[in-house]
Scaffold this active site. Structure first.
Site, mmCIF file in Angstrom:
data_model
loop_
_atom_site.group_PDB
_atom_site.id
_atom_site.type_symbol
_atom_site.label_atom_id
_atom_site.label_comp_id
_atom_site.label_asym_id
_atom_site.label_seq_id
_atom_site.Cartn_x
_atom_site.Cartn_y
_atom_site.Cartn_z
ATOM 1 N N ASN A 9 3.146 84.838 72.060
ATOM 2 C CA ASN A 9 2.213 84.368 73.085
ATOM 3 C C ASN A 9 1.580 85.621 73.690
ATOM 4 O O ASN A 9 2.219 86.319 74.468
ATOM 5 C CB ASN A 9 2.971 83.559 74.149
ATOM 6 C CG ASN A 9 2.079 83.187 75.325
ATOM 7 O OD1 ASN A 9 0.858 83.367 75.274
ATOM 8 N ND2 ASN A 9 2.673 82.675 76.391
ATOM 9 N N LYS A 11 -0.729 85.869 75.790
ATOM 10 C CA LYS A 11 -1.206 85.734 77.177
ATOM 11 C C LYS A 11 -2.615 86.344 77.294
ATOM 12 O O LYS A 11 -3.395 86.230 76.354
ATOM 13 C CB LYS A 11 -0.200 86.352 78.149
ATOM 14 C CG LYS A 11 1.217 85.797 77.892
ATOM 15 C CD LYS A 11 2.215 86.088 78.949
ATOM 16 C CE LYS A 11 3.554 85.454 78.563
ATOM 17 N NZ LYS A 11 4.583 85.631 79.563
ATOM 18 N N HIS A 94 2.995 75.939 79.624
ATOM 19 C CA HIS A 94 3.666 77.220 79.908
ATOM 20 C C HIS A 94 3.896 77.339 81.415
ATOM 21 O O HIS A 94 3.066 76.894 82.211
ATOM 22 C CB HIS A 94 2.809 78.385 79.398
ATOM 23 C CG HIS A 94 3.573 79.677 79.410
ATOM 24 N ND1 HIS A 94 3.718 80.427 80.562
ATOM 25 C CD2 HIS A 94 4.259 80.321 78.438
ATOM 26 C CE1 HIS A 94 4.465 81.497 80.279
ATOM 27 N NE2 HIS A 94 4.801 81.463 79.000
ATOM 28 N N GLU A 96 3.541 79.712 83.392
ATOM 29 C CA GLU A 96 2.461 80.402 84.121
ATOM 30 C C GLU A 96 1.318 79.433 84.416
ATOM 31 O O GLU A 96 0.649 79.536 85.446
ATOM 32 C CB GLU A 96 1.982 81.622 83.309
ATOM 33 C CG GLU A 96 3.015 82.753 83.382
ATOM 34 C CD GLU A 96 3.033 83.706 82.207
ATOM 35 O OE1 GLU A 96 2.087 83.714 81.392
ATOM 36 O OE2 GLU A 96 4.031 84.446 82.090
ATOM 37 N N GLU A 166 12.083 78.249 78.278
ATOM 38 C CA GLU A 166 11.776 79.546 78.885
ATOM 39 C C GLU A 166 12.218 79.554 80.344
ATOM 40 O O GLU A 166 11.493 79.070 81.220
ATOM 41 C CB GLU A 166 10.268 79.824 78.814
ATOM 42 C CG GLU A 166 9.736 79.913 77.400
ATOM 43 C CD GLU A 166 8.474 80.770 77.320
ATOM 44 O OE1 GLU A 166 8.385 81.574 76.389
ATOM 45 O OE2 GLU A 166 7.584 80.646 78.199
ATOM 46 N N GLY A 172 9.100 88.178 81.248
ATOM 47 C CA GLY A 172 8.468 89.443 81.618
ATOM 48 C C GLY A 172 9.290 90.288 82.578
ATOM 49 O O GLY A 172 8.795 91.240 83.158
ATOM 50 N N SER A 212 11.732 87.555 77.619
ATOM 51 C CA SER A 212 12.195 88.908 77.289
ATOM 52 C C SER A 212 12.890 89.004 75.931
ATOM 53 O O SER A 212 13.853 89.745 75.762
ATOM 54 C CB SER A 212 13.096 89.459 78.402
ATOM 55 O OG SER A 212 12.382 89.514 79.625
HETATM 56 P P1 13P Z 1 8.053 87.804 77.656
HETATM 57 O O1 13P Z 1 8.564 87.791 76.246
HETATM 58 O O2 13P Z 1 7.026 88.876 77.908
HETATM 59 O O3 13P Z 1 9.191 87.790 78.646
HETATM 60 O O4 13P Z 1 7.263 86.427 77.873
HETATM 61 C C1 13P Z 1 7.874 85.234 77.543
HETATM 62 C C2 13P Z 1 6.873 84.150 77.552
HETATM 63 O O5 13P Z 1 6.414 83.717 78.583
HETATM 64 C C3 13P Z 1 6.397 83.634 76.255
HETATM 65 O O6 13P Z 1 5.650 82.479 76.421
#
Ligand code: 13P
Length: 251
Positions: A9, A11, A94, A96, A166, A172, A212
């Site tokens: 992903n 982002k 997601h 976010e 997640e 992150g 992560s």
């Molecule tokens: P990270 O791998 O950067 O922690 O992000 C996870 C994520 O949100 C994948 O959709």
């Protein structure tokens, strides 16, 4: 046996030139689609340029879409707009988007219905906040998300679904859930789907862990019974790391 699925992903990262550099670096090196599904979920602006160049073992996904076929929805993109440029996957719900763009379970449910109706392969994200985990509410939170998000979907759809677990506190932050913790919650997701649908559907459902994930922890995560893949943010931006993690997922 469930085929592993590793999805990056990206982002809001990578311009066109950066996306091209990535795909040229990984295209020929991705393991066979017979062994592992490898997916890159990229920003809208580079989907077409990636899909045009994808090798036979790499698939392209979007990170969001609207549930309506078309309409006055400024800034949004429909399922047909994705499929017409050969996008195959789409991330739905997601954390976010839930947290920063007010995406509700009701909207997520509509998006899942649309994705299946339009032959897109959705990756549904669920997960709890740190305070919810610490107060012992993880299963209540995720159970509710699943009930609302999957409402009205057929057994066939859910058997073909990918769910990404997640935990929000692991995204992150460098804090990964321990492999045992991740497996326990992925097992809870499978059990919940078994009770909403059937054991047969739950056994087919593929569940990813996300938060992560990196080359250093992918093998341990993939060794868990209920973890069939990973949804990877930061580490998926680096071609060698992405390739390492896809290869590590091959059983
Ligand atoms: P990270 O791998 O950067 O922690 O992000 C996870 C994520 O949100 C994948 O959709």
């Amino acid at each position: 046996m469930r085929k592993p699925i590793i999805a990056g992903n990206w982002k809001m990262f990578k311009t066109r030139d950066e996306a091209l550099q990535f795909i040229y670096a990984v295209n020929e090196k991705v393991p066979s689609i017979k062994e592992v599904d490898s997916v890159i979920c990229a920003p809208f602006t580079v989907l077409r340029c990636l899909a045009k160049r994808q090798g036979e073992n790499l698939r392209i996904g979007a990170q969001n879409m609207h549930y309506a076929d078309n309409g006055a929805f400024t800034g949004e993109v429909s399922a047909d707009m994705l499929t017409c440029v050969n996008v195959e996957y789409v991330i739905i719900g997601h954390s976010e988007r839930r947290a920063m763009f007010n995406e509700t379970d009701e909207a997520i449910n509509k998006k899942l219905h649309t994705a299946f109706a339009k032959d897109l392969k959705p990756i549904l994200c669920v997960g709890e906040e740190l305070s919810q985990r610490e107060s012992g509410k993880t299963e209540t939170v995720i159970g509710n998300q699943l009930k609302l998000d999957l409402a009205g979907l057929s057994s066939e759809d859910v058997a073909n679904l990918v769910i990404a677990y997640e935990p929000i506190w692991a995204i992150g932050t460098g804090k990964t859930a321990t492999a045992e913790m991740a497996n326990e919650t992925c097992g809870f997701i499978r059990q919940t789907v078994a009770s909403l649908y059937s054991k047969e559907v739950a056994d087919k459902l593929r569940i990813q862990y996300g938060g992560s994930v990196k080359p250093a922890n992918i093998k341990e995560l993939m060794a868990q019974e209920h973890i069939d893949g990973a949804l990877i943010g930061g580490a998926s931006l680096i071609p060698d790391d992405f390739l390492f993690m896809v290869k590590a997922a091959v059983k």
